[in-house]
Every structure is written in structure tokens, then in C-alpha cells.
Design an enzyme around this catalytic site. Sequence first.
Site, PDB file in Angstrom:
ATOM      1  N   LYS A  87      35.143  39.951 -71.211  1.00  0.00           N
ATOM      2  CA  LYS A  87      35.671  41.139 -70.549  1.00  0.00           C
ATOM      3  C   LYS A  87      37.159  40.983 -70.222  1.00  0.00           C
ATOM      4  O   LYS A  87      37.956  41.887 -70.460  1.00  0.00           O
ATOM      5  CB  LYS A  87      34.871  41.430 -69.264  1.00  0.00           C
ATOM      6  CG  LYS A  87      33.400  41.748 -69.532  1.00  0.00           C
ATOM      7  CD  LYS A  87      32.668  42.183 -68.284  1.00  0.00           C
ATOM      8  CE  LYS A  87      32.523  41.066 -67.269  1.00  0.00           C
ATOM      9  NZ  LYS A  87      31.694  39.944 -67.752  1.00  0.00           N
ATOM     10  N   THR A  88      37.540  39.837 -69.678  1.00  0.00           N
ATOM     11  CA  THR A  88      38.958  39.611 -69.362  1.00  0.00           C
ATOM     12  C   THR A  88      39.785  39.575 -70.636  1.00  0.00           C
ATOM     13  O   THR A  88      40.896  40.130 -70.697  1.00  0.00           O
ATOM     14  CB  THR A  88      39.125  38.294 -68.591  1.00  0.00           C
ATOM     15  OG1 THR A  88      38.358  38.342 -67.389  1.00  0.00           O
ATOM     16  CG2 THR A  88      40.592  38.057 -68.237  1.00  0.00           C
ATOM     17  N   ASP A 132      38.787  42.981 -61.904  1.00  0.00           N
ATOM     18  CA  ASP A 132      37.569  42.224 -62.155  1.00  0.00           C
ATOM     19  C   ASP A 132      36.599  42.380 -60.976  1.00  0.00           C
ATOM     20  O   ASP A 132      37.022  42.560 -59.835  1.00  0.00           O
ATOM     21  CB  ASP A 132      37.918  40.750 -62.357  1.00  0.00           C
ATOM     22  CG  ASP A 132      36.809  39.969 -63.040  1.00  0.00           C
ATOM     23  OD1 ASP A 132      35.862  40.603 -63.542  1.00  0.00           O
ATOM     24  OD2 ASP A 132      36.893  38.719 -63.074  1.00  0.00           O
ATOM     25  N   THR A 181      29.794  42.521 -63.495  1.00  0.00           N
ATOM     26  CA  THR A 181      28.571  41.872 -63.951  1.00  0.00           C
ATOM     27  C   THR A 181      27.345  42.643 -63.488  1.00  0.00           C
ATOM     28  O   THR A 181      26.232  42.325 -63.900  1.00  0.00           O
ATOM     29  CB  THR A 181      28.496  40.426 -63.402  1.00  0.00           C
ATOM     30  OG1 THR A 181      28.635  40.458 -61.971  1.00  0.00           O
ATOM     31  CG2 THR A 181      29.614  39.572 -63.985  1.00  0.00           C
ATOM     32  N   ARG A 240      32.013  31.433 -73.666  1.00  0.00           N
ATOM     33  CA  ARG A 240      32.602  30.503 -72.701  1.00  0.00           C
ATOM     34  C   ARG A 240      31.826  29.184 -72.682  1.00  0.00           C
ATOM     35  O   ARG A 240      32.421  28.099 -72.646  1.00  0.00           O
ATOM     36  CB  ARG A 240      32.623  31.130 -71.305  1.00  0.00           C
ATOM     37  CG  ARG A 240      33.124  30.174 -70.204  1.00  0.00           C
ATOM     38  CD  ARG A 240      33.221  30.887 -68.877  1.00  0.00           C
ATOM     39  NE  ARG A 240      34.285  31.873 -68.884  1.00  0.00           N
ATOM     40  CZ  ARG A 240      34.307  32.957 -68.104  1.00  0.00           C
ATOM     41  NH1 ARG A 240      33.300  33.197 -67.284  1.00  0.00           N
ATOM     42  NH2 ARG A 240      35.321  33.796 -68.169  1.00  0.00           N
TER      43      ARG A 240
END
Length: 367
Positions: A87-88, A132, A181, A240
Site C-alpha cells: 500500500k505504501t 496510513d 488494514t 514484505r
Amino acid sequence: MNWDETTDDAAMPQADRPAGPAAERLVDSVADGEDQAVEAALRPKDLGEFIGQEKVREQLDLVLRAARARGATADHVLLSGAPGLGKTTLSMIIAAEMGAPIRITSGPAIQHAGDLAAILSSLQEGEVLFLDEIHRMSRPAEEMLYMAMEDFRVDVIVGKGPGATAIPLELPPFTLVGATTRAGLLPPPLRDRFGFTAHMEFYEPAELERVIHRSASLLDVEIDTAGAAEIAGRARGTPRIANRLLRRVRDYAQVKADGQITRDIASAALGVYEVDGRGLDRLDRAVLEALLKLFSGGPVGLSTLAVAVGEERETVEEVAEPFLVREGLLARTPRGRVATPAAWAHLGLTAPQGRPGAGGQAGLFGA
């Protein structure tokens, strides 16, 4: 145990996660300081480099191309999904594709409407504001954001009581990229103001292999196809985690081998770090082993299971269970936690006849 004790399976924001060893797991999808530093070097710079999320990339590409053709700022974008899915990275790509600067902040950092007003009033025209964990923003700031997103204007309140005055402040057009999230926690008025909404899915192993090969190239690590596949299969569908496992396997290969990552090297390295073939780590296996060996597959209450594992109730429920449920190894039922047949098979155990774990879904719910 009551059914109400269960929570959303989405991973928790970092500030909400339990402290201690369980919060520092190798397979944790939340980024720590080291991850954030490495991710900055590994992030793709444009949509062409971004791997996976095919539908999201295609739709987002159309939104950005159309905005550039009109010479306008892009519509506000909402990205939802578990941590570690990109997302980032996508927010930075949006800014790069639009040729605009990006401002990064988070919902927990905005506790007052004045905090948000200060950020909004300093934005440049066309700038991208990445917010965020947007669902954790305070309610007054959230209400101010409604007007800012829709009319590019905020009302700044000066004074208190009957003498208070609202001063309208015009804002330059900007693009808000919100990430969450837990999309279900966003109020409908806020969700409806986003022109484009995308949900980030977990990655397939083949996609993670491409991520690992790209990261290995950037890290100057030699890895073969089988080695990448071994890491991808244990990465829980999350880039990640795949990159974190790759770095740990790289360390092992440099110390114990010739530096090249093969399937055998990757398997041996991840065995040292206690990450098994399905991506389960020590905590996950401890939960399953307690459920199977001590309680014959359940049902058992969450608090009892946590005591058996030696962890806090919240750690078991919010850190270990979401992945176990997603993998089909554990089920939450009104009577408690129950192991599935796949859990018995994964640990190489035989389910006692007549137990819920031995009878498939019918056994789980007493049908």
C-alpha cells in the site's frame, strides 16, 4: 467462550500489536526499523516495476493516465489490505506517476482537527497526501477531512464558545491516498469520498518468486529458481515477509555456504529460523500442538489455549490465529477453537476418531 470473543482476521496496526517476542517474529507482516530501511531501496518506482495485484495495477493505471490527460489531479484513492502487500509503495508510485511530491503521515498521528488543518494548509497544488491507517484518525479530524476531500476547503475555528468564528480556508487541489488494514472500520461518509477504492490481495507463490528474484538482484544475491520457490512458499503470501526471509537466507548462505541460494540452502536456513514449509513459525506450531496434543483437537476456549501455550490471550488471538485460520488449520466455532484435518496432517498426527478434527466441516459444527 463466546463467539463474540473473535476479532477481525486482518493483521493489527503496529501500535496495537502485543509487545514482546511474539511481536518480533520473522514472519510478522508489520515492518520494523530495519525493514523500513531496506524496503526503501527495494521499492519499485513505477507501475511497470510493481509485481502482482494485476487488477489493481490495471485500474489504477487507467485512473492516473486519465488524470494526466485532463491535466488534473488524480481522484482520491483508498487502498485496503493486510500489512506488507504494497500500500505504501503504491502511494509513492501514484505520486511518481503524477510527477507530484508526496507527504506521508498516519491516522494515529492526527489526534486533533488542528493537526490535520496544519498539514492540509501546507500542501502544494497536485501534491499527494498519504494517510496510513486512516481508520485510526480522530473523529474531529475525520469530519474536517470530508470537506477537504470534496470541496478542497476547511473551516478553521477561531475562538471559543459563542464568540467562536469559522474562517474558511481554501486548499489547492490534492490527491489523498488512504491506506487501511481494516476497511470495515471506515465510516461510510469517508469511504464514499474516495474516487477509487482497491483491495490488496495476498500474493500467489509464483508472484512472490518474481518479487524475490527482483529483490535478490538489487541486493546482489545469487539465487536459483528452486531457492526462490522455497522462500516464496514460506512467505505467507506477503512480499514484505518474502524480502525479510530472503535477507536471513542470504546471511546463512554467506556464512554456511558459498553465498549462492539454492533450495537446500533456503530450506536449511529457514529451518534454523524455525519457519516451516507452510510458513508457520514457533508460535504457530505451539498453538497447533497444544490444541492437538493437550486438547485432542478441541473445542477449547481461547484463554485456556493461551495458558497452555504460555502466551497472552491477545497474542494468540491477534498474532497467531489469523494465519492459521486463513491456512485452514484452525477454526473458530461457538464452542471454542477447533483443529481441522489439515492441522493433524501438517504435524504428522492422527486425529482420534469421533473428534471434531477427524470429521471435516460436519464435525466442526456438529452438522
